[in-house]
Design a protein around this motif. Structure first.
Motif: not given
Ligand SMILES: *[C@@H]1O[C@H](CO)[C@@H](O)[C@H](O)[C@H]1NC(C)=O
Ligand SMILES: *[C@@H]1O[C@H](CO)[C@@H](O)[C@H](O)[C@H]1NC(C)=O
Ligand SMILES: *[C@@H]1O[C@H](CO)[C@@H](O)[C@H](O)[C@H]1NC(C)=O
Ligand SMILES: *[C@@H]1O[C@H](CO)[C@@H](O)[C@H](O)[C@H]1NC(C)=O
Ligand SMILES: *[C@@H]1O[C@H](CO)[C@@H](O)[C@H](O)[C@H]1NC(C)=O
Length: 945
Positions: A528-529, A561, A563, A575, A577, A591, A593
């Motif tokens: 994720r971020n 982390g 989603v 999910r 990512d 990337n 997912s």
């Protein structure tokens, strides 16, 4: 006898410094040779180095005499340097202290004293020369430091006239010259001066009479010399006659000397040396004049016409002019490198010799020689850099030329790293010197693309650019001066193998299977971020295994982390990512997912946005209860979804009667699921066998960070932002604020005052210069309804990524824009969500900007939303936001403030390709980690009660 001799030596030593040691030059260090009319002595400059030295002769009385410049030019010694800078001495056969045997053989004894080991060590040089071609009646020598003329004094008609006793008439005395000699100078105004020989010697002239010749020698620029123009050329002339007088006889010898004094004409390509064809003051009878030709030479030696042609020189003579031409750089001369104002260039040195022969009146033959050292002015020479890289070879191949042999290669700087020649070899570079054939050379460097010092820039698809930043460090070998040349070479190749992904969904794990490419070692992995650091992996029980090129990342369900796309009673969609970001720009390079579905079991999820999700199961009690009849503490909070067996609750921790409590380092939110049996009045106490079903739901948010801050700052700085006297509710606020921070950096930064384009998250840290203005706008995506708008209440900037960082600069206080030292903020008229900040001086290297405010519904017109600027006093900490108000917090950063210069240089992030990929992240990329550290601290823990 021997005894007295010894005594004498000892006696001498008492009076004078006793020079005992005398050494000989090691072989090759010195040379001595007989030229046509001069002794030639040469000593290697490296042997002398920077040591002091001088030349000494022993005079008639056995006393050493040091030759200074004045004595040297009076006595016929030229002490000079050759074109390479070595010591060179030319000594006329007719010089003082030369043992002259009938003008046929000449013996020289001198010593060169060099200061070594604290004292002067004499190096004796002796040379014996015989004349090779007979003396001309007159010989004129224009040396570097003197003019010399010698004239035969036995003239045939005199010989006839007095056959008897030559010696009686022509005294050959020691010292050579007697009082009977006089010198007459003719001055430019035609007046004459007559001085005795002794007086002339005192004036700096050298006079002598040898067995067959009379010698007159003069330094340049004496007061008796004059410049005479012959055509368009100048000559330095001394019009002198020497007289020998004794009763009945007076002899006159014309000792006029003339030397060309025009400077050569130097163009970019050639040296032109023009001299008059007839040296008029030396030619008395132009009618009888017969030219016997000119010849040229270098370094005091005449050259064959074949050599002259081969070297590209030219020598021509017409009625008025002798034209000697030498191309710059021609053999016989020397090209010397130099650095002037950091520019490479050269000077060309050559020592020319011009010999002119003629026949004048009866019995007059003259040989006139001129020795002329020449040096051209500094000529800049741009180094030539060649890039001969062939991409397929996978190495850079560059060369830098063209340098003369006195330029050496010392080292390289590749990017920012100094690489010596040894190191270059060790690294597998190839360094070569190639000869260009014309006396110059180039330095070739080959650097494999794979070397870590070669920068790689990913473009897109399978394209990348290899970049070589190379600086040559060169040195002038003779002058110990360094200079550098820098260039950049790029090479584009389509050789990137991108990473490949696959996925596995397990019972309670999501597994990402990545096959590594060949560029991703420069990229930073993110879930994720969140940067995938060791800390994150450990805290969340990620399991990471790497085998060869395969990397497996196992992420447990419910860990940070993930989603959650959908949580219903039918199932949980989680999910992953995953992305790889550029280590410099943080641009996403790759990337992937994927979603895994999991059945909904007993769960309690505490989401980062403060939402709790929980399931209850009817089987958990006996008798079973009806999940549809459950609710939270606030009875109006019913399940989001329910069936016969289960109910799913989803609610915010700020609603439904959720309580909050600090427990150690945690903030604990608690609520309760209650089943109300039908028919029983909810409040009235009753007696029943069946207990009421209660399930406690509890979410624990780690608080360590905020606790620590409070503890550290509370006592010293009162009213620090984010804290107040009421720790409990205030910390709740902090939590909320951090929670919001977790959403995004949602204070947008516009690129200009039109607010039409904005920096993206990947652009951070953004760089601005002092004296620039920043434009901020609150992200209004959170403002859902058109009747809502933003009231900026307070904004501040701080260097750290914490709302309570220190120091802080107030930008907006109580809705009022602030000015401070070195900055000023302004609200943008008509746009309550915008303001600008002008940096006017140095604040800090970087800033984070925070704003808090309200999203107001203009229809409701609540009182708190009225607040616009009411002239709050700047600098006074007035925190008027009600504690429990659900105000918003926006933030952005980091913003780097440059000073204008540093960014011009190359900026290289140290970029070892990380083999231990993950774990270097937490160390090497601290700034990236700092950017998101708040998120990790906010990690939501799951407690299934
Ligand atoms: C020899 O040199 C010494 C010292 O310079 C000087 O005093 C002396 O007169 C010189 N002798 C002759 C003959 O020149
Ligand atoms: C003059 O010449 C004689 C040789 O003829 C030489 O021995 C003497 O040193 C010379 N003197 C000077 C001052 O040149
Ligand atoms: C010396 O002079 C002769 C005759 O002029 C000449 O042939 C010879 O090349 C000269 N030698 C040198 C070394 O210059
Ligand atoms: C001789 O040559 C010089 C230069 O080379 C030129 O200026 C001059 O006119 C020439 N003189 C004659 C008489 O050819
Ligand atoms: C001198 O000679 C060179 C070569 O022959 C020629 O190029 C140049 O023009 C001449 N110089 C003069 C002034 O005549």
């Amino acid at each position: 006898m021997a005894f007295t001799l010894l005594l004498r030596v000892v006696g001498l030593c008492l009076l004078l410094p006793c020079i005992v040691l005398s050494a000989y030059f090691p072989s090759g260090v010195s040379k001595a040779e007989c030229l046509n009319r001069t002794f030639w002595i040469w000593v290697d400059k490296n042997f002398i180095g920077s040591n002091e030295w001088h030349l000494e002769v022993v005079n008639e009385t056995g006393t050493p005499v040091v030759l200074d410049a004045e004595l040297a030019s009076q006595c016929g010694y030229s002490i000079t340097i050759d074109i390479y800078g070595n010591l060179e001495m030319r000594i006329s056969f007719l010089a003082c202290w030369v043992v002259n045997m009938n003008d046929l053989q000449f013996d020289l004894k001198v010593q060169i004293l060099i200061r070594q080991d604290g004292g002067f060590i004499p190096y004796p040089v002796s040379l014996s020369c015989r004349i090779s071609d007979p003396w001309n009646v007159r010989e004129v020598l224009c040396e570097e430091n003197f003019m010399e003329v010698s004239v035969r004094r036995i003239v045939p008609w005199i010989v006839d006239w007095m056959t008897e006793d030559l010696q009686a008439v022509w005294p050959v005395t020691e010292g050579g010259i007697s009082q009977r000699w006089q010198v007459e100078f003719q001055m430019p105004d035609l007046s004459t001066i007559m001085v005795s020989a002794v007086e002339a010697q005192r004036m700096g002239y050298g006079l002598n009479a040898t067995a067959t010749r009379v010698v007159f020698r003069a330094p340049y620029n004496t007061s008796e010399s004059q410049i005479i123009k012959v055509g368009s050329y100048k000559l330095e002339v001394i019009l002198a006659k020497m007289y020998y007088s004794q009763p009945l006889i007076r002899l006159i010898v014309d000792t006029t000397t003339a030397c060309p004094s025009d400077a050569p004409i130097i163009t970019k390509t050639s040296i032109f040396w023009l001299t008059p064809a007839i040296l008029k003051p030396l030619v008395l009878d132009l009618v009888a004049y017969k030219d016997r030709g000119v010849s040229m030479g270098v370094d005091g030696r005449l050259l064959d016409s074949s050599v002259i042609a081969a070297n590209g020189y030219s020598l021509s003579k017409n009625a008025t002019t002798v034209n000697m031409t030498v191309p710059i750089g021609a053999p016989g001369g020397y090209t010397e490198s130099d650095i002037v104002n950091n520019t490479y260039g050269t000077t060309y040195h050559i020592h020319l010799l011009l010999v002119n022969h003629w026949r004048g009146a009866t019995a007059d033959t003259t040989r006139h020689s001129v020795i002329k050292p020449m040096i051209t002015p500094f000529l800049p020479l741009l180094p030539i850099f060649f890039n001969r890289t062939v991409p397929e070879n996978r190495y850079f191949n560059v060369s830098l030329g063209n340098f003369f042999p006195d330029v050496g290669l010392k080292a390289f700087i590749i990017r920012t790293v100094m690489v010596t020649l040894d190191e270059a070899n060790r690294r597998g570079f190839r360094v070569q010197t190639t000869d260009n054939g014309n006396g110059t050379r180039a330095f070739v460097l080959q650097v494999p693309f794979s070397d870590p010092l070669v920068e790689q820039k990913y473009l897109e698809g399978n394209k990348r650019i290899y970049i070589l930043y190379v600086t040559y460090i060169l040195t002038l070998l003779n002058k110990k001066k360094d200079f550098t040349y820098t260039d950049v070479v790029e090479c584009l190749l389509q050789d990137v193998v991108p990473p490949n992904y696959d996925q596995i969904c397990e019972k309670d794990h999501l597994i990402l299977n990545m096959t590594r490419g060949n560029m991703d070692m420069y990229w930073i992995p993110y879930i994720r971020n969140l940067p995938l650091t060791e800390a994150l992996a450990t805290s969340q029980n990620y399991k990471i295994t790497q085998r060869g090129l395969t990397l497996l990342i196992e992420i447990p369900l419910f860990s940070v982390g993930l989603v959650y796309e959908d949580i219903t009673l039918r199932g949980i969609k989680a999910r992953v990512d995953f992305s790889l970001k550029d280590n410099k720009t943080l641009q996403v390079r790759s990337n992937y997912s994927f979603v895994c579905n999991f059945p909904t079991d007993r769960l309690l999820l505490c989401l980062p946005n403060g939402t709790m999700k929980a399931t209850v199961f009817s089987l958990d009690t006996k008798p079973r209860f009806d999940p549809r009849q459950t609710h939270l503490k606030d009875p109006t909070c019913k399940p989001q979804e329910a069936d016969n067996d289960r109910a799913l609750f989803s609610f915010s921790v700020f609603s439904c009667g959720t309580t909050r409590q600090f427990v150690g380092d945690y903030l604990v939110y608690e609520n309760e699921v209650t089943f109300d049996r039908k028919g029983l009045p909810p409040i009235k106490p009753i007696i029943s066998r069946n207990s009421t079903y209660r399930l406690t739901l509890r979410c624990r948010y780690p608080l360590m960070d905020t606790q620590r801050l409070a503890g550290r700052y509370n006592n010293t700085i009162i009213g620090r932002r984010g804290f107040s006297a009421d720790p409990v509710s205030e910390q709740a606020k902090v939590i909320r604020k951090r929670d919001e921070l977790a959403q995004a950096s949602d204070l947008k930064v516009a690129k200009d005052e039109t607010f039409s384009s904005f920096y993206h998250p990947g652009d951070f840290p953004i760089l601005i210069q002092q004296e620039e203005t920043l434009y901020f706008e609150v992200d209004e995506r959170r403002v859902t309804s058109p009747t809502h708008d933003v009231r900026l209440h307070e904004c501040w900037a701080t260097p750290a990524q914490r709302t309570d960082g220190f120091p802080q600069w107030d930008l907006i206080v109580d809705g009022c824009a602030q000015k401070g030292n070195n900055y000023s903020a302004d609200l943008v008229q008509g746009s309550p969500s915008r303001f600008q900040l002008r940096i006017e001086g140095s604040l800090s290297d970087q800033l984070y900007v925070y704003c808090q405010g309200l999203i107001c519904d203009s229809l409701l017109e609540s009182e708190r939303c009225q607040s616009s600027c009411k002239e709050a006093k700047p600098g006074v900490w007035r925190r008027t936001v009600p504690m429990l108000e659900p105000y918003e917090l926006w933030s952005t950063g980091p913003i780097r403030i440059g000073t204008g210069e540093s960014e011009v240089q190359y900026r290289h992030v140290e970029e070892k390709s990380w083999k231990t990929w993950m774990w270097l992240l937490s160390v090497g990329l601290a700034f990236v980690a700092a950017f998101t550290v708040g998120l990790v601290i906010l990690a939501v823990r799951l407690f299934v009660c």
